[in-house]
Design an enzyme around this catalytic site. Structure first.
Site, PDB file in Angstrom:
ATOM      1  N   ASP A  11       0.868  -1.173   0.000  1.00 55.02           N
ATOM      2  CA  ASP A  11       0.000   0.000   0.000  1.00 55.02           C
ATOM      3  C   ASP A  11       0.919   1.242   0.000  1.00 55.02           C
ATOM      4  O   ASP A  11       2.113   1.122   0.318  1.00 55.02           O
ATOM      5  CB  ASP A  11      -0.863  -0.029   1.273  1.00 55.02           C
ATOM      6  N   ASP A  13      -0.207   5.186   0.729  1.00 53.38           N
ATOM      7  CA  ASP A  13      -0.469   6.250   1.709  1.00 53.38           C
ATOM      8  C   ASP A  13      -0.617   5.680   3.118  1.00 53.38           C
ATOM      9  O   ASP A  13      -1.453   4.807   3.365  1.00 53.38           O
ATOM     10  CB  ASP A  13      -1.727   7.032   1.311  1.00 53.38           C
TER      11      ASP A  13
END
Ligand code: XBP
Ligand code: MG
Length: 263
Positions: A11, A13
């Site tokens: 991932d 952010d």
């Protein structure tokens, strides 16, 4: 069943860097200011908005409760698109100035996976240009050579917790879910990966320190910290820990694929 770890799915952010608090939030405020709007998001207010994935979608959600936002949906969407574009420009400036360093252990684990020939992919709801801005600064202009696949908002318009981004990543890597471990920071990201039956390591970001992470295979405060999970405990995340997480998760009952109707 012996699980072989073939890929780590990152991932972006909150996982690679605290980009929500120090990047997108600040950039939204700059976009509001540039448009002459009095709207601002303090750290806590923006945190509450993070329930909605996607910067544009989050902004529309926020505008719905602002009395001075346009009421006409067409006008509202046009303003949101314009603000979101300016936000991304401001975000690029912020990260280029070094405002969003990689979180502890991220660079070490990326390099260790590369050295161990474990494929890596980016799986994010943010757009490609934002990933490029962040990683060009944090890793270098050749950052993308470390990643076998990149799935961004452009590739998966249905945003987390929708599993689409993870489905696309597995397809592009030609891997089974049990051959991958996802590293996520948010309940939305965790849900998206789990819906595809991918084992998830949660690295808690500032906004999700106390979030419910039921279903995670393991969790840590950051990749340099103690990690605990169904595999046991380790001093920090490294390739052996990621393999242990995949191995322990392989004995869990298989979930039906989200796109396969239950029989
Ligand atoms: C987090 C998101 C993103 C960012 C903003 O993505 O929800 O939408 O907040 O980026 P992830 P955009 O945790 O999956 O990396 O404005 O480009 O949407
Ligand atoms: Mg995230």
């Amino acid at each position: 069943m012996r699980a072989m770890l073939r890929a780590v799915l990152w991932d972006v952010d909150g996982t690679l860097a605290e980009t929500e608090r120090d990047g997108h939030r600040v950039a939204f405020d700059r976009a509001f200011e540039a448009a002459g709007l009095p709207w601002r998001s303090d750290v806590d207010t923006y945190g509450r908005l993070l329930e909605v994935a996607g910067g544009y979608e989050r902004l529309l959600h926020d505008m719905a409760s602002r009395p001075d936002a346009p009421r006409d949906p067409v006008e509202c969407e046009a303003l949101a698109r314009c603000l979101h574009r300016t936000k991304n420009e401001a975000y690029a400036e912020l990260v280029a100035a070094g405002g969003t360093a990689l979180r502890p252990g991220v660079r070490r684990v990326i390099d260790a996976c590369r050295d161990a020939d474990i494929a890596q992919a980016i799986v994010t709801t943010t757009s490609r240009v934002n990933v490029d801005a962040l990683l060009s600064r944090a890793i270098g202009v050749d950052w993308s050579a470390r990643f076998a696949a990149m799935v961004c908002a452009e590739d998966a318009p249905a945003k987390k917790p929708d599993p689409l981004a993870y489905e696309v990543a597995l397809e592009r890597l030609a891997l089974d879910a049990r051959e991958a471990v996802a590293i996520e920071d948010s309940p939305n990201g965790l849900a998206a990966a789990r819906a595809c039956d991918i084992a998830v390591l949660v690295t808690r970001s500032v906004y999700f320190r106390d979030a419910d992470i039921a279903g995670a295979a393991a969790a840590c405060d950051d990749l340099d910290s103690v990690v605990r999970g169904t595999f046991g405990t380790a001093r920090r995340i490294d390739v052996a820990t990621l393999e242990a997480i995949a191995f322990a998760a392989a004995s869990w009952p298989t979930r039906p694929s989200p796109r396969t109707p239950a029989r």
